[in-house]
Design a protein around this motif. Structure first.
Motif, PDB file in Angstrom:
ATOM      1  N   ASP A 216      31.009  23.787  11.759  1.00 50.11           N
ATOM      2  CA  ASP A 216      32.151  23.962  11.567  1.00 50.11           C
ATOM      3  C   ASP A 216      33.219  25.958  12.013  1.00 50.11           C
ATOM      4  O   ASP A 216      33.993  25.496  12.221  1.00 50.11           O
ATOM      5  CB  ASP A 216      32.518  23.799  10.109  1.00 50.11           C
ATOM      6  N   ASP A 217      32.242  26.534  11.571  1.00 48.54           N
ATOM      7  CA  ASP A 217      32.118  28.188  12.115  1.00 48.54           C
ATOM      8  C   ASP A 217      32.417  28.497  12.827  1.00 48.54           C
ATOM      9  O   ASP A 217      32.071  29.803  12.712  1.00 48.54           O
ATOM     10  CB  ASP A 217      32.364  28.533  10.228  1.00 48.54           C
ATOM     11  N   ALA A 218      31.830  27.421  14.048  1.00 49.40           N
ATOM     12  CA  ALA A 218      30.310  27.861  14.896  1.00 49.40           C
ATOM     13  C   ALA A 218      32.114  28.374  15.693  1.00 49.40           C
ATOM     14  O   ALA A 218      33.031  28.133  16.253  1.00 49.40           O
ATOM     15  CB  ALA A 218      30.713  26.957  16.047  1.00 49.40           C
ATOM     16  N   LYS A 219      31.379  29.684  16.685  1.00 52.82           N
ATOM     17  CA  LYS A 219      33.010  30.706  17.293  1.00 52.82           C
ATOM     18  C   LYS A 219      33.351  29.814  18.698  1.00 52.82           C
ATOM     19  O   LYS A 219      34.513  29.688  18.971  1.00 52.82           O
ATOM     20  CB  LYS A 219      32.572  31.746  17.842  1.00 52.82           C
ATOM     21  N   ALA A 220      32.330  29.092  19.162  1.00 56.11           N
ATOM     22  CA  ALA A 220      32.530  28.526  20.113  1.00 56.11           C
ATOM     23  C   ALA A 220      32.883  26.851  19.908  1.00 56.11           C
ATOM     24  O   ALA A 220      33.913  26.578  20.335  1.00 56.11           O
ATOM     25  CB  ALA A 220      31.143  27.306  20.742  1.00 56.11           C
ATOM     26  N   ARG A 221      33.557  26.729  18.390  1.00 58.13           N
ATOM     27  CA  ARG A 221      34.386  25.592  18.312  1.00 58.13           C
ATOM     28  C   ARG A 221      35.657  25.900  18.480  1.00 58.13           C
ATOM     29  O   ARG A 221      36.991  25.128  18.593  1.00 58.13           O
ATOM     30  CB  ARG A 221      34.020  24.935  16.833  1.00 58.13           C
ATOM     31  N   PHE A 222      35.524  27.934  17.528  1.00 57.92           N
ATOM     32  CA  PHE A 222      37.275  27.816  17.286  1.00 57.92           C
ATOM     33  C   PHE A 222      37.985  28.431  18.927  1.00 57.92           C
ATOM     34  O   PHE A 222      39.174  28.134  18.310  1.00 57.92           O
ATOM     35  CB  PHE A 222      36.837  29.328  16.630  1.00 57.92           C
ATOM     36  N   ALA A 223      36.620  28.556  19.907  1.00 55.83           N
ATOM     37  CA  ALA A 223      37.559  28.805  21.238  1.00 55.83           C
ATOM     38  C   ALA A 223      38.108  27.387  21.381  1.00 55.83           C
ATOM     39  O   ALA A 223      38.908  27.676  22.620  1.00 55.83           O
ATOM     40  CB  ALA A 223      36.673  29.586  21.831  1.00 55.83           C
ATOM     41  N   LEU A 224      37.297  26.120  21.619  1.00 51.75           N
ATOM     42  CA  LEU A 224      37.733  25.399  22.052  1.00 51.75           C
ATOM     43  C   LEU A 224      38.904  24.791  21.580  1.00 51.75           C
ATOM     44  O   LEU A 224      39.873  23.805  21.835  1.00 51.75           O
ATOM     45  CB  LEU A 224      36.372  23.875  21.795  1.00 51.75           C
ATOM     46  N   ARG A 225      38.949  24.496  19.693  1.00 52.44           N
ATOM     47  CA  ARG A 225      40.180  24.354  19.233  1.00 52.44           C
ATOM     48  C   ARG A 225      41.533  25.719  20.169  1.00 52.44           C
ATOM     49  O   ARG A 225      42.717  24.723  20.822  1.00 52.44           O
ATOM     50  CB  ARG A 225      40.395  24.464  17.727  1.00 52.44           C
ATOM     51  N   ILE A 226      41.474  26.768  19.721  1.00 54.12           N
ATOM     52  CA  ILE A 226      41.819  26.827  20.359  1.00 54.12           C
ATOM     53  C   ILE A 226      42.629  26.865  21.996  1.00 54.12           C
ATOM     54  O   ILE A 226      43.701  26.999  22.419  1.00 54.12           O
ATOM     55  CB  ILE A 226      41.902  28.515  20.343  1.00 54.12           C
ATOM     56  N   ALA A 227      42.012  26.672  22.854  1.00 51.76           N
ATOM     57  CA  ALA A 227      42.169  26.276  24.368  1.00 51.76           C
ATOM     58  C   ALA A 227      42.699  25.181  24.581  1.00 51.76           C
ATOM     59  O   ALA A 227      43.626  24.932  25.203  1.00 51.76           O
ATOM     60  CB  ALA A 227      40.415  26.170  24.925  1.00 51.76           C
ATOM     61  N   LEU A 228      42.296  24.319  23.937  1.00 53.80           N
ATOM     62  CA  LEU A 228      42.640  22.719  23.639  1.00 53.80           C
ATOM     63  C   LEU A 228      44.160  23.071  23.397  1.00 53.80           C
ATOM     64  O   LEU A 228      45.198  21.890  23.590  1.00 53.80           O
ATOM     65  CB  LEU A 228      41.431  21.873  23.293  1.00 53.80           C
ATOM     66  N   VAL A 229      44.537  23.692  22.337  1.00 50.54           N
ATOM     67  CA  VAL A 229      46.008  23.138  21.331  1.00 50.54           C
ATOM     68  C   VAL A 229      46.897  23.698  22.099  1.00 50.54           C
ATOM     69  O   VAL A 229      47.554  23.257  22.433  1.00 50.54           O
ATOM     70  CB  VAL A 229      46.176  24.016  19.879  1.00 50.54           C
TER      71      VAL A 229
ATOM     72  N   PRO B 109      45.490  24.263  31.761  1.00 44.52           N
ATOM     73  CA  PRO B 109      44.287  24.681  31.664  1.00 44.52           C
ATOM     74  C   PRO B 109      43.417  25.888  31.958  1.00 44.52           C
ATOM     75  O   PRO B 109      42.410  26.261  31.387  1.00 44.52           O
ATOM     76  CB  PRO B 109      43.675  23.377  32.642  1.00 44.52           C
ATOM     77  N   HIS B 110      44.186  26.696  33.322  1.00 38.83           N
ATOM     78  CA  HIS B 110      43.120  27.515  33.422  1.00 38.83           C
ATOM     79  C   HIS B 110      43.722  28.606  32.973  1.00 38.83           C
ATOM     80  O   HIS B 110      41.972  29.344  32.933  1.00 38.83           O
ATOM     81  CB  HIS B 110      43.399  27.688  34.942  1.00 38.83           C
ATOM     82  N   ALA B 111      44.687  28.909  32.904  1.00 39.97           N
ATOM     83  CA  ALA B 111      44.785  29.627  31.672  1.00 39.97           C
ATOM     84  C   ALA B 111      44.604  29.804  30.081  1.00 39.97           C
ATOM     85  O   ALA B 111      43.890  30.282  29.363  1.00 39.97           O
ATOM     86  CB  ALA B 111      46.840  30.190  31.478  1.00 39.97           C
ATOM     87  N   ALA B 112      44.356  28.946  30.258  1.00 39.02           N
ATOM     88  CA  ALA B 112      44.185  28.477  28.907  1.00 39.02           C
ATOM     89  C   ALA B 112      42.436  28.743  28.070  1.00 39.02           C
ATOM     90  O   ALA B 112      42.564  29.650  27.556  1.00 39.02           O
ATOM     91  CB  ALA B 112      44.360  26.835  27.949  1.00 39.02           C
ATOM     92  N   ILE B 113      41.775  28.278  29.395  1.00 41.17           N
ATOM     93  CA  ILE B 113      40.233  28.753  29.338  1.00 41.17           C
ATOM     94  C   ILE B 113      39.941  29.778  29.827  1.00 41.17           C
ATOM     95  O   ILE B 113      38.994  30.000  28.918  1.00 41.17           O
ATOM     96  CB  ILE B 113      39.557  27.581  30.158  1.00 41.17           C
ATOM     97  N   ALA B 114      40.768  30.371  30.862  1.00 45.40           N
ATOM     98  CA  ALA B 114      40.457  32.285  30.663  1.00 45.40           C
ATOM     99  C   ALA B 114      40.585  33.091  29.474  1.00 45.40           C
ATOM    100  O   ALA B 114      40.064  33.877  29.486  1.00 45.40           O
ATOM    101  CB  ALA B 114      41.145  32.211  32.319  1.00 45.40           C
ATOM    102  N   THR B 115      41.460  32.569  28.681  1.00 42.45           N
ATOM    103  CA  THR B 115      41.485  33.363  28.058  1.00 42.45           C
ATOM    104  C   THR B 115      40.776  33.257  26.479  1.00 42.45           C
ATOM    105  O   THR B 115      41.214  34.055  25.501  1.00 42.45           O
ATOM    106  CB  THR B 115      43.487  33.504  27.503  1.00 42.45           C
ATOM    107  N   VAL B 116      40.117  32.402  26.475  1.00 45.12           N
ATOM    108  CA  VAL B 116      39.156  31.835  26.050  1.00 45.12           C
ATOM    109  C   VAL B 116      37.744  32.263  25.652  1.00 45.12           C
ATOM    110  O   VAL B 116      37.194  32.573  24.741  1.00 45.12           O
ATOM    111  CB  VAL B 116      39.257  30.901  24.759  1.00 45.12           C
ATOM    112  N   LEU B 117      37.156  32.009  27.019  1.00 49.86           N
ATOM    113  CA  LEU B 117      36.132  32.131  27.231  1.00 49.86           C
ATOM    114  C   LEU B 117      35.450  33.683  27.079  1.00 49.86           C
ATOM    115  O   LEU B 117      34.225  34.238  26.382  1.00 49.86           O
ATOM    116  CB  LEU B 117      35.556  32.400  28.483  1.00 49.86           C
ATOM    117  N   PRO B 118      36.232  34.729  26.924  1.00 48.59           N
ATOM    118  CA  PRO B 118      36.181  35.958  26.300  1.00 48.59           C
ATOM    119  C   PRO B 118      35.841  36.403  25.105  1.00 48.59           C
ATOM    120  O   PRO B 118      34.926  37.027  24.110  1.00 48.59           O
ATOM    121  CB  PRO B 118      36.665  37.312  26.247  1.00 48.59           C
TER     122      PRO B 118
END
Length: 426
Positions: A85-98, A107-116
């Motif tokens: 639940d506290d994994a940074k990967a999960r947080f990043a995916l939540r932010i990209a998906l929402v 989609p390209h902007a959402a994933i590009a700005t969360v991968l860093p």
């Protein structure tokens, strides 16, 4: 490892990454540390340079909290092993998906700005899960899912209909309610009560007509009920735990001689600003209600008690994740002590209003029952339909309870419990 440029420097992050990093800090503050979203905002967005960026970070975090269970179901459907639940990967995916599924970000902007945000971590996993869900045509349900523990608690207290109504209510931010200095001060909208207007799709608050002139202030319709039950000014009133001051302004506009007491200097500063903007008057006292005592009794005391604030979940979805049974019990004990102390500050024959913006019976019905069992010199003076906003009725015992689903056809209102009590004459 992040690729470096030939000069040995890290390449610049995509535009907008700082805003997503701030959103991640906000979510971490709420979900890991249990901080209120609004309280975490200043620190989480300190690296951002403009109001729009701060607003976007807040919007991403708030929308993630509105949709968190459904976002996690999507993520779990595309991973072989469940991410913590506290994994940074999960947080990043939540932010990209929402961003893609609720806020309309490409989609390209959402994933590009969360991968860093997962630099040095499982970037390939985040990119792969996101890509899989996009190819599958992932979507969020029209009606969000409430956190399981919150749904179970409210189902036990109020029934399944209230849980369904709460899920519907959290799907989008609610309309804007304004309390008016005078009935002719409304900048448009629909009136559901005297000195009130409701505005759909409102412009930023400072841009609305009448703000600079002090003709109104923002206040949810349900939050205006406690002061409404005191009517027009008939003497001295104490607004206890007053800040940020909506009820103080109501009472002053109704002609009461108001003393507003609160422990928080920063929140009282907002009250002072609003008093100055509206040209209304009140005596402000910074003190702890558990230590302070008045020099003379008041004709009325209004207690909008500190509480879990679960009733304001539509505007503050973080309460769905911060509030646990231990928090409810702690706040109920504080309310009990404040109520017992303030009851002695009402003159014989005077009025005591007890209110909480909570959907927890421990902070409403149970609190009142315990108080009346202890203080036989008080009784409930029932609210009447003519005192309440259109569509809100008193209950059989004379108290007022607004729930998820109250005024749903008009945009809803916050969850509140309000009781009007009269102290026996000497």
């Amino acid at each position: 490892m992040m690729t470096k440029t030939p000069g040995g420097q890290r390449p610049p992050e995509p535009l907008g990454t700082a805003t997503r990093r701030a959103a991640l800090r906000l979510l971490d503050a709420v979900l890991r540390r249990g901080d209120p979203l609004e309280a975490a905002l200043a620190n989480a967005t300190r690296a951002l340079h403009g109001g729009p960026d701060r607003g976007l970070a807040h919007a991403i975090a708030a929308e993630t909290l509105r949709r968190l269970p459904d976002l996690d179901v999507l993520i779990d459907s595309a991973t072989k092993q469940r991410l913590p639940d506290d994994a940074k990967a999960r947080f990043a995916l939540r932010i990209a998906l929402v961003q893609v599924l609720a806020l309309g970000t490409p989609p390209h902007a959402a994933i590009a700005t969360v991968l860093p945000l997962v630099d040095g971590g499982p970037k390939r996993l985040v990119h792969g899960v996101f890509g899989t869900l996009m190819r599958q045509g992932a979507a969020l349900a029209e009606i969000p899912t409430l956190p399981a523990d919150t749904a179970a608690r409210w189902r036990a207290a109020w029934g399944e209909d209230a849980v369904v109504a709460a899920a519907r209510a959290i799907a989008a931010p609610p309309p804007l309610d304004l309390s008016l200095v005078a009935d002719d001060a409304a900048p448009g909208g629909e009136s559901l009560a005297p000195r009130h207007t409701r505005i759909e799709d409102a412009a930023p608050v400072p841009d609305l007509p009448g703000f600079a002139e002090g003709r109104w202030w923002v206040q949810d319709l349900a939050a205006s009920i406690p002061a409404r039950l005191l009517g027009e000014g008939q003497g001295r009133v104490l607004d206890l735990c007053a800040a940020p001051g909506g009820k103080t302004l109501q009472l002053a506009a109704a002609g009461w001689d108001v003393t507003a007491l609160d422990i928080s200097e920063s929140r009282l500063a907002r009250l002072r600003d609003n008093l100055a903007r509206t040209s209304l008057a009140a005596t402000i006292v910074r003190a702890d209600a558990l230590d302070w005592s008045p020099k003379a009794p008041f004709d009325a005391v209004l207690i909008d008690a500190p509480c879990s604030a679960t009733g304001i979940f539509r505007r503050h979805p973080d309460v769905l994740y911060r509030v646990r049974p231990s928090v409810i019990a702690e706040m109920a004990d504080l309310q009990r002590r404040i109520l017992a102390r303030a009851a002695d500050w009402v003159r014989p024959g005077g009025t005591l209003i007890y209110a909480t913006c909570s959907l927890e019976p421990e902070e409403g019905e149970a609190q009142l029952a315990a108080f009346l069992a202890e203080r036989t010199d008080y009784h409930v003076t029932p609210a009447t339909a003519r005192e309440l906003p259109v569509g809100i009725a008193p209950r059989d015992d004379g108290t007022v309870r607004t729930l998820p689903g109250t005024l749903a056809e008009k945009g809803g209102c916050d969850g509140f419990f309000i009781a009007r009590l009269t102290r026996a004459s000497a």
